[in-house]
Write a protein that holds these residues in place. Structure first.
Motif, PDB file in Angstrom:
ATOM      1  N   LEU A  22       0.840  -1.188   0.000  1.00  0.00           N
ATOM      2  CA  LEU A  22       0.000   0.000   0.000  1.00  0.00           C
ATOM      3  C   LEU A  22       0.878   1.242   0.000  1.00  0.00           C
ATOM      4  CD1 LEU A  22      -2.443  -1.413   2.642  1.00  0.00           C
ATOM      5  CD2 LEU A  22      -3.119  -0.785   0.338  1.00  0.00           C
ATOM      6  N   ARG A  23       0.728   2.065  -1.045  1.00  0.00           N
ATOM      7  CA  ARG A  23       1.560   3.255  -1.228  1.00  0.00           C
ATOM      8  C   ARG A  23       0.707   4.515  -1.277  1.00  0.00           C
ATOM      9  NH1 ARG A  23       5.862   2.215  -6.044  1.00  0.00           N
ATOM     10  NH2 ARG A  23       6.107   4.437  -5.605  1.00  0.00           N
ATOM     11  N   ARG A 240      -3.009   7.435   8.447  1.00  0.00           N
ATOM     12  CA  ARG A 240      -3.253   6.153   7.785  1.00  0.00           C
ATOM     13  C   ARG A 240      -2.038   5.230   7.935  1.00  0.00           C
ATOM     14  NH1 ARG A 240      -7.154   6.499   3.575  1.00  0.00           N
ATOM     15  NH2 ARG A 240      -6.779   4.251   3.255  1.00  0.00           N
ATOM     16  N   TYR A 241      -0.872   5.805   7.852  1.00  0.00           N
ATOM     17  CA  TYR A 241       0.357   5.025   8.027  1.00  0.00           C
ATOM     18  C   TYR A 241       0.431   4.448   9.440  1.00  0.00           C
ATOM     19  CZ  TYR A 241       5.420   4.037   8.161  1.00  0.00           C
ATOM     20  OH  TYR A 241       6.657   3.450   8.306  1.00  0.00           O
ATOM     21  N   ARG A 242       0.142   5.284  10.418  1.00  0.00           N
ATOM     22  CA  ARG A 242       0.186   4.831  11.812  1.00  0.00           C
ATOM     23  C   ARG A 242      -0.878   3.782  12.104  1.00  0.00           C
ATOM     24  NH1 ARG A 242       1.221  10.860  14.441  1.00  0.00           N
ATOM     25  NH2 ARG A 242       3.508  10.686  14.609  1.00  0.00           N
ATOM     26  N   ALA A 243      -1.988   3.856  11.393  1.00  0.00           N
ATOM     27  CA  ALA A 243      -3.069   2.881  11.590  1.00  0.00           C
ATOM     28  C   ALA A 243      -2.800   1.573  10.853  1.00  0.00           C
ATOM     29  CB  ALA A 243      -4.391   3.481  11.107  1.00  0.00           C
ATOM     30  N   GLY A 244      -1.717   1.513  10.084  1.00  0.00           N
ATOM     31  CA  GLY A 244      -1.396   0.301   9.355  1.00  0.00           C
ATOM     32  C   GLY A 244      -2.025   0.221   7.987  1.00  0.00           C
ATOM     33  N   ASP A 245      -2.565   1.334   7.486  1.00  0.00           N
ATOM     34  CA  ASP A 245      -3.229   1.341   6.177  1.00  0.00           C
ATOM     35  C   ASP A 245      -2.278   1.685   5.037  1.00  0.00           C
ATOM     36  OD1 ASP A 245      -5.582   0.750   7.441  1.00  0.00           O
ATOM     37  OD2 ASP A 245      -6.286   2.817   7.518  1.00  0.00           O
ATOM     38  N   LEU A 246      -1.024   2.003   5.326  1.00  0.00           N
ATOM     39  CA  LEU A 246      -0.029   2.325   4.313  1.00  0.00           C
ATOM     40  C   LEU A 246       1.309   1.717   4.708  1.00  0.00           C
ATOM     41  CD1 LEU A 246      -0.592   6.130   3.547  1.00  0.00           C
ATOM     42  CD2 LEU A 246      -1.017   4.233   1.984  1.00  0.00           C
ATOM     43  N   HIS A 247       2.048   1.262   3.695  1.00  0.00           N
ATOM     44  CA  HIS A 247       3.415   0.800   3.929  1.00  0.00           C
ATOM     45  C   HIS A 247       4.435   1.880   3.566  1.00  0.00           C
ATOM     46  CE1 HIS A 247       1.331  -3.192   3.296  1.00  0.00           C
ATOM     47  NE2 HIS A 247       1.942  -3.373   4.443  1.00  0.00           N
ATOM     48  N   ILE A 248       4.099   2.710   2.576  1.00  0.00           N
ATOM     49  CA  ILE A 248       4.991   3.786   2.135  1.00  0.00           C
ATOM     50  C   ILE A 248       4.159   5.046   1.931  1.00  0.00           C
ATOM     51  CG2 ILE A 248       6.635   4.566   0.390  1.00  0.00           C
ATOM     52  CD1 ILE A 248       7.089   1.658  -0.378  1.00  0.00           C
ATOM     53  N   THR A 249       4.557   6.137   2.550  1.00  0.00           N
ATOM     54  CA  THR A 249       3.846   7.396   2.356  1.00  0.00           C
ATOM     55  C   THR A 249       4.454   8.157   1.183  1.00  0.00           C
ATOM     56  OG1 THR A 249       5.246   8.729   3.822  1.00  0.00           O
ATOM     57  CG2 THR A 249       3.408   7.533   4.836  1.00  0.00           C
ATOM     58  N   GLU A 267      12.413   4.326   9.971  1.00  0.00           N
ATOM     59  CA  GLU A 267      11.322   4.378   8.992  1.00  0.00           C
ATOM     60  C   GLU A 267      11.314   5.676   8.205  1.00  0.00           C
ATOM     61  OE1 GLU A 267       7.478   3.100  10.659  1.00  0.00           O
ATOM     62  OE2 GLU A 267       8.612   2.241  12.343  1.00  0.00           O
ATOM     63  N   LEU A 268      11.889   6.729   8.762  1.00  0.00           N
ATOM     64  CA  LEU A 268      11.907   8.030   8.101  1.00  0.00           C
ATOM     65  C   LEU A 268      13.010   8.076   7.054  1.00  0.00           C
ATOM     66  CD1 LEU A 268      10.948  10.996   7.928  1.00  0.00           C
ATOM     67  CD2 LEU A 268      12.607  11.524   9.731  1.00  0.00           C
ATOM     68  N   LYS A 269      12.626   8.437   5.838  1.00  0.00           N
ATOM     69  CA  LYS A 269      13.584   8.588   4.744  1.00  0.00           C
ATOM     70  C   LYS A 269      13.545  10.045   4.280  1.00  0.00           C
ATOM     71  CE  LYS A 269      13.673   4.085   4.965  1.00  0.00           C
ATOM     72  NZ  LYS A 269      14.778   3.354   5.648  1.00  0.00           N
ATOM     73  N   ALA A 270      14.704  10.674   4.181  1.00  0.00           N
ATOM     74  CA  ALA A 270      14.760  12.071   3.741  1.00  0.00           C
ATOM     75  C   ALA A 270      16.021  12.320   2.932  1.00  0.00           C
ATOM     76  CB  ALA A 270      14.694  13.005   4.950  1.00  0.00           C
ATOM     77  N   PRO A 271      16.206  11.597   1.822  1.00  0.00           N
ATOM     78  CA  PRO A 271      17.421  11.789   1.024  1.00  0.00           C
ATOM     79  C   PRO A 271      17.373  13.074   0.212  1.00  0.00           C
ATOM     80  CG  PRO A 271      15.936  10.290  -0.091  1.00  0.00           C
ATOM     81  CD  PRO A 271      15.307  10.580   1.239  1.00  0.00           C
TER      82      PRO A 271
END
Length: 523
Positions: A22-23, A240-249, A267-271
Motif C-alpha cells: 500500500l503506497r 493512515r500510516y500509523r493505523a497500518g493502512d499504508l506501507h509507504i507514504t 522508517e523516516l527517509k529524507a534523502p
C-alpha cells in the motif's frame, strides 16, 4: 476491503491477499497515458511500463527492454531489445512498438503535448513535427527488425542514454490504443509491458496493480498486488500510516519531521534529490527588469539559516541550478557562494541602492507561493530577510499549485516559487530549462551565449570537459539572475520496516518491482 481483511501492523498483508503493498500517492492521477501529463500518475507508470532503460538508485542507467545499445558518433543510437519482453496480453514487445509510441508522442495531437521532450533531447525532426510542419512518420526513429530499434538525433548528444529514463518515452500497445481510443487506460482494456498491470481504478480511492505474468523478469517480482492511495493531506496520510493502512507514504507533515526522526528514525527517509527550490524573477516587467535589483534580492537570502534552521529536514543551501547531489558532477563554486553571509548582505544593499531603492524609497514586491503551510513558512522567512536587510515590503500571495503554474506560464507574477526537478541524471536536464526555446519558467531570459554553451556541452563526449562547460553556463546565468536557487530539496517519506528492497533514489523513483516483504518480520 472489510476491516477483517484490511492490512494493519499486525496483519500487514491482509487476509484477502498474500502480499499487498500500500503506497500513498498524494492525488488522483491526471492520466495513465505516458504521452500525457500524468501528475501523480508517474509512479504508477513506472510500475506498469518499462522503457528502453530504467534509472538505478544513484541515477545511473540500467538496461530495460533494451539489453544493450551502441553508437559510433553519439548521433545515431542502435538498441538491441530482449526477445523475451512481453506485453501483459502475451504479445512480444518489439522495436515497432517503440517507433509507434515515440511517433505518437511527437504528434501535435498527443495528449497534453508531452512531445516537447523529444525535441528537448534532439530527436531528429521532433520540433518540426510538434509544430505541425512534418508528419510523425518523419521522426528520426526506425525499427530495423523486430528487435532492433534505432534513433537518429539532430546533433550528437553524449548523454542521450541518460535522457531515456523519462516517463514520456515508455511504450504503449498500439492495437489496444487504436481499438479502444477512449478506454485503453481503464481496467479491463489496459495492456502494459512492465512488472505490473492495471487491475482496478476506483476514482479518489485507489489504483490497484497486479503482476504482469508475461513480464520477462517475473521471477524477481515478489508482490501480489500494489495499491496507490490518493491522500492529499500529509497529516491524513501519516494517520493512515500509523493505523497500518499504508506501507509507504508519499510525504510527511513538515511539522512532524523532528518528532518522527526521534520516534521512528529507521522508517523516516529524507534523502537529498536532484531538485532545487527556486525563486523566479519576472525580468519581463519593471521593477525586476533591473539585474542589480534581482541580484540584491538573491544575495539577501540567508540560505544556511533557511535550510538548516527554518527547515531543518536535511535540506542543503543551493547556489546553482544544478543540484549538488547530481552524480559525477563537480559542484561549481560561484563567486558569491564563497562570500560570507555578511558579505552577501553588504553587496545586496549596495546593489539595491544602485537600483534606486532605499529606506526612504523601499521596494514593494509580490511573492506568489503554493497554498500550504510549508511553503508559507519559507515565504515568510524570505520576506523577513528582505525586510531586515533591504527594507523591502513583500506582499505574500498563496495560490493552489495548478493556479500558480498558470500564473507562471502566463507571466502573471513578479516573483514566484517553483521547484526545479532534474528529468535525468545530467546537469543539462536542469540547465536546459533556461534555454531561449525552453518551455520552462517564462521569466524573459534569453541569452545566445548561454544557449551556445549548452549546445557545446551536448556535443562534448568527454565527461570532465562537458562538466567544465556546464560550470561556465552556471556562472553565465548567475550574471543575469533571472532565477535564483535557494536550497536543495529532500524527498521525505515513511517506509514500514517490513518492506525490503527500498533504496533512496536521486530522482525520486520507487519501483515496486524492487520491493518485497521481510518474511522474518511477518512471522
Amino acid at each position: 476491503m472489510n476491516s477483517a481483511n484490511r492490512p494493519s501492523i499486525d496483519n500487514p498483508q491482509g487476509k484477502s491477499t498474500n502480499r499487498l503493498l500500500l503506497r500513498g500517492n498524494y492525488a488522483e492521477p491526471n492520466s495513465l497515458d505516458p504521452a500525457a501529463q500524468p501528475g501523480e500518475g508517474i509512479f504508477i507508470l513506472w510500475d506498469m511500463y518499462e522503457g528502453l532503460v530504467r534509472s538505478g538508485p544513484d541515477g545511473q542507467v540500467q538496461p530495460g527492454v533494451a539489453q544493450r545499445w551502441e553508437s559510433e558518433d553519439n548521433q545515431v543510437y542502435t538498441f538491441y531489445l530482449r526477445e523475451d519482453a512481453r506485453w501483459s496480453n502475451g504479445d512480444p514487445v518489439t522495436a515497432q512498438d517503440f517507433a509507434y509510441s515515440w511517433r505518437r508522442l511527437a504528434s501535435p495531437l498527443s495528449p497534453e503535448r508531452q512531445g516537447w521532450y523529444l525535441d528537448s533531447i534532439k530527436v531528429k525532426n521532433a520540433k518540426r513535427i510538434n509544430s505541425g510542419d512534418l508528419s510523425p512518420e518523419q521522426l528520426g526513429v526506425a525499427a530495423l527488425d523486430p528487435y532492433i530499434f534505432q534513433v537518429q538525433l539532430e546533433q550528437p548528444s553524449a548523454f542521450f542514454i541518460k535522457s531515456l529514463t523519462h516517463y514520456s518515452l515508455l511504450p504503449v500497445h498500439r492495437e489496444t490504443v487504436e481499438k479502444y481510443p477512449d478506454h485503453w487506460t481503464r481496467p479491463g482494456y489496459h495492456v502494459s509491458n512492465g512488472a505490473f498491470q492495471l487491475d482496478r481504478w476506483s476514482v479518489n480511492e485507489r489504483v490497484e496493480l497486479v503482476p504482469n505474468e508475461y513480464y520477462w523478469d517475473r521471477s524477481k517480482v515478489k508482490l501480489d498486488r500494489v495499491a496507490f492511495l490518493p491522500i492529499s493531506s500529509p497529516s491524513a496520510e501519516l494517520n493512515r500510516y500509523r493505523a497500518g493502512d499504508l506501507h509507504i507514504t508519499r510525504s510527511i507533515p513538515p511539522a512532524q519531521f523532528i518528532q518522527l526522526r526521534e520516534t521512528t528514525p529507521t522508517e523516516l527517509k529524507a534523502p537529498l534529490v536532484a531538485a532545487t527550490f527556486m525563486l523566479d524573477f519576472n525580468g519581463k516587467k519593471a521593477p525586476l527588469d533591473n539585474a542589480d535589483l534581482r541580484k540584491a534580492l538573491a544575495y539577501a537570502i540567508d540560505r544556511e539559516t533557511l535550510a538548516y534552521k527554518v527547515l531543518g529536514r536535511g535540506e542543503r543551501p543551493a547556489y546553482t541550478l544544478t543540484p549538488a547531489s547530481m552524480q559525477e558532477y563537480p559542484f561549481p563554486r560561484s563567486h558569491w557562494s564563497q562570500w560570507s553571509q555578511t558579505e552577501r548582505e553588504r553587496e545586496a544593499l549596495r546593489l539595491y541602492q544602485r537600483a534606486g531603492y532605499s529606506t526612504s524609497k523601499p521596494l514593494r514586491i509580490e511573492l506568489k507561493y503554493p497554498a500550504n503551510e510549508a511553503d508559507r513558512a519559507k515565504a515568510v522567512a524570505i520576506a523577513a530577510m528582505w525586510k531586515r536587510i533591504l527594507d523591502v515590503d513583500t506582499e505574500l500571495t498563496h495560490l493552489e499549485d495548478n493556479v500558480l503554474g498558470d500564473h507562471i506560464r502566463s507571466s502573471n507574477y513578479q516573483i514566484a516559487v517553483w521547484n526545479l526537478w532534474a528529468e535525468f541524471n545530467d546537469p543539462y536536464s536542469t540547465l536546459s530549462v533556461m534555454l531561449s526555446e525552453s518551455a520552462g519558467p517564462v521569466n524573459g531570459y534569453r541569452d545566445d551565449e548561454y544557449d551556445q554553451l549548452l549546445a557545446q556541452a551536448m556535443r562534448t563526449a568527454e565527461e570532465s570537459s562537458r562538466n567544465a562547460i556546464y560550470m561556465l553556463a552556471e556562472m553565465h546565468f548567475a550574471k543575469d539572475m533571472r532565477s535564483t536557487p535557494v536550497y536543495q530539496l529532500t524527498d521525505r517519506k515513511l517506509v514500514k520496516p517490513i518492506v525490503s528492497g527500498y533504496s533512496d533514489h536521486l530522482l525520486g523513483f520507487i519501483y515496486s518491482k524492487d520491493l518485497s516483504f521481510d518474511d522474518q518480520r511477518l512471522e
